[in-house]
Enzyme design. Structure first.
Site, PDB file in Angstrom:
ATOM      1  N   ASP A   1       0.739  -1.062   0.016  1.00 18.36           N
ATOM      2  CA  ASP A   1       0.047  -0.056   0.046  1.00 18.36           C
ATOM      3  C   ASP A   1       0.912   1.138  -0.103  1.00 18.36           C
ATOM      4  OD1 ASP A   1      -2.510   1.185   0.479  1.00 18.36           O
ATOM      5  OD2 ASP A   1      -1.884   2.223   2.272  1.00 18.36           O
TER       6      ASP A   1
ATOM      7  N   GLU B   1       1.155  -0.536  -5.114  1.00 19.98           N
ATOM      8  CA  GLU B   1       0.083   0.353  -5.253  1.00 19.98           C
ATOM      9  C   GLU B   1       1.031   1.584  -5.515  1.00 19.98           C
ATOM     10  OE1 GLU B   1      -3.183   3.364  -3.859  1.00 19.98           O
ATOM     11  OE2 GLU B   1      -1.671   2.292  -2.489  1.00 19.98           O
TER      12      GLU B   1
END
Length: 628
Positions: free
Chosen positions: A315, A368
């Site tokens: 993330d 990401e």
């Protein structure tokens, strides 16, 4: 229950170098034997603490009952406590450098108390009999460049819920219940992988698991660590891969967590310009500190090697790469060259991806990353970061901006659908329609679409057809495959009752057909990394908002021609140019997979600058997928 746990000088040296890849077997709480006495060995890194003791249910939380001894130069404290049993709660009581009195959860705990409690829990995760050997063996041969990958992104706590009662105020499915229901759904739909949100322990449901306090503890919301192993094992035995969201970018300031762990900045930078995200109100890990890097790299390996997960979706990578991410002038410190690149985070990623993928062939590290940072999926030896895949945020933004438009205005924004092909081979991409796109007043996927409800469903079918035809792996967030109308909320289950209505049943059936088609034909995945695998037939039909292209297979057989109409205007006289003089079988249209393919023969009529073509009457928002 366990052999004697001893922290050696070599352990301390490797940890200090940042290369003790199974440090979680030494730090934390582990069942151990000293002589004939059975108990638990506790160890914690608190380099600037004056003293540390273990408090828990086994000593009535008495801060003086079980002091720990500091060993070696890097600040590890340890002790052995006899007669501690499985499931007992504990914390570390730390007297900080300046006399601070702190009660901290164990950073390496394998289990935690259910929120709102925040103590760590003694757990033995070694007593599980894995039955997924066939999957693990087969995984070694998985090639991200040439294999199919359709991911179902799931938040376990809101996928399905039990009716709430006084005895059960959360309604959460257990890991075991979730395993059975999820596997059945995923197998039916055809997804190859699930990506699970919020597995590492976190205090606040509304953070969705992105503010972690227990990096080594599967959340207690759904059961024990061993039960989480059951979930992974069961999915593997049903030939479903498991990816976890993983958050090495930042951590919350909760008093029991990593922040100011021993009264000083241990896991974070001391300078708030380097150690805090002003927008998020969280702490940034210190990627220049070896023990912190070791904590994170060992954690990635822990999930993959101890829990058999097949990959991590990392993330907020951009927030780690840029020192000025989300910051104003004066809120950040430049690197030694005066730039905004976080040199320590870059080296961390190279180290992380090299070790994880090197030790575990076939596993995935997925970034990401929302910027144009070069070589995110490039080889480390070539200056890349070494990720397996990167979320294609550029494609997602352009695609959704186009799909939200009134069809009349789409002709002025035609390039939003074609631009992604100019960079489609610069990285190894996943096309994502994730949870982030269906929250915070962004609407669900079906409600992003223009027009009356019937038009919305037709738009969405055309959109998903374009997505599954476009190069790149695929990811859909739960609920979007059957047309969830409400935005997602972690507080309630998906609106499964919608599947009593024909429009939702038809959409789900259409998406199921698309996924099965994607996996059946190598043309749709085997040449994702090769520009020869894709060819526009007509990328310039802006006035009619029609797109046509082909996807080619490595064998030159079973190629696929895609045609999509993004307006509500019927094109009964539509003609499409063809790459070859062959017979073309219509195998899927806007109503789904055809029971019997319809044959279209190439005619010697020029169209789309091609010698051959055929007529295909395009319905409003009509699509056609042809096999040749």
């Amino acid at each position: 229950m366990g052999a004697k746990v001893v922290i050696t000088e070599l352990d301390q040296y490797l940890f200090g170098q940042g290369t003790h890849y199974d440090i979680y077997k030494k730090l934390g709480a582990h069942f151990s034997k000293v002589g004939r006495r059975e108990g638990v060995h506790f160890a914690v890194w608190a380099p600037n603490a004056q003293s540390v003791s273990v408090v828990g249910e086994f000593n009535n939380w008495n801060v003086e009952a079980n002091p720990m001894k500091k060993i070696g130069p890097i600040g590890i404290f340890e002790t052995f406590i006899p007669n501690v049993t499985e499931g007992q709660l504990y914390k570390y009581f730390i007297v900080g450098m300046n006399g601070e009195l702190l009660y901290k959860s164990d950073p390496y705990a394998s289990a935690s108390e259910l929120r709102p409690g925040n103590a760590s829990k003694v757990a033995d995760i070694s007593n599980f009999q894995w039955r997924d050997q066939n999957w693990i063996k087969k995984r070694e041969a998985f090639d991200v460049k040439t294999d199919a990958m359709a991911v179902y992104e799931v938040h376990p706590g809101s996928w399905r819920k039990h009716p709430l009662t006084k005895e059960d105020e959360t309604g959460f499915y257990s890991y075991k219940e979730f395993a059975h229901g999820l596997a059945a759904y995923v197998k039916d739909m055809g997804y190859t992988h699930v990506e699970l949100m919020g597995i590492a322990e976190h205090p606040f449901d509304g953070s969705w698991g992105y503010q972690v306090t227990g990096y080594y503890a599967p959340t207690a919301r759904y059961g024990t660590p061993v039960e989480f192993k059951y979930l992974v094992d069961y999915l593997h035995r049903n030939k479903i891969g498991v990816i976890l969201d993983w958050v090495p970018a930042h951590f919350p300031k909760d008093a029991h967590g990593l922040a100011n762990f021993d009264g000083t900045a241990v896991y974070e930078h001391a300078d708030p310009r380097q150690g805090e995200h002003p927008d998020w109100g969280t702490k940034i890990f210190n990627y220049g500190r070896n023990e912190v890097k070791n904590f994170l790299i060992a954690n990635a390996l822990y999930w993959i090697e101890e829990f058999h997960v097949d990959g991590l979706r990392v993330d907020a990578v951009a927030s780690m790469l840029y020192l000025d991410y989300g910051k104003q002038d004066g809120q950040w410190v430049a690197n030694k060259y005066g730039g905004n690149e976080n040199l320590e985070a870059i080296e961390f990623f190279k180290h992380l991806n090299t070790v994880v993928r090197g030790r575990n062939p076939g596993t995935l590290m997925i970034a990401e990353e929302s910027t144009a940072w070069p070589k995110v999926t490039g080889d480390v030896e070539d200056g890349g970061l070494g990720f397996s895949l990167k979320w294609n945020m550029g494609w997602m933004n352009d695609f959704l901006e186009y799909m939200k438009l009134d069809p009349y205005f789409r002709k002025y924004n035609h390039n939003k659908m074609t631009f992604s092909m100019t960079y489609a081979y610069s990285e190894k991409y996943v096309l994502v329609l994730s949870h982030d796109e269906v929250v915070h007043l962004k609407c669900s996927m079906v409600n992003k679409m223009p027009g009356y409800l019937d038009d919305k469903f037709k738009n969405l079918k055309a959109a998903y057809t374009f997505m599954f035809g476009h190069p790149g792996k695929k990811l859909l967030f739960m609920g979007q495959d059957f047309g969830q109308l409400q935005e997602w909320s972690e507080e309630r289950e998906l609106d499964w009752y919608l599947l009593r209505e024909e429009s939702h049943i038809q959409l789900q059936s259409f998406v199921r057909d698309l996924i099965h088609l994607y996996e059946r034909y190598a043309a749709l995945y085997a040449m994702d990394e090769d520009w020869e695998g894709f060819e526009w037939i007509n990328a310039d039909d802006a006035d009619r908002s029609i797109f046509s292209f082909v996807r080619k297979s490595p064998t030159k057989r079973n190629n696929l021609l895609f045609v999509m109409n993004f307006t509500p205007v019927e094109r009964s006289d539509y003609r499409v140019g063809l790459p070859k003089k062959k017979n073309y079988k219509l195998i899927m249209d806007q109503n789904g997979m055809l029971e019997e393919p319809v044959l279209y023969a190439a005619e010697k009529k020029e169209c789309d600058n091609r010698k051959f073509s055929f007529e295909y009457p395009l319905a409003p928002y009509g699509v056609g997928i042809f096999l040749y």
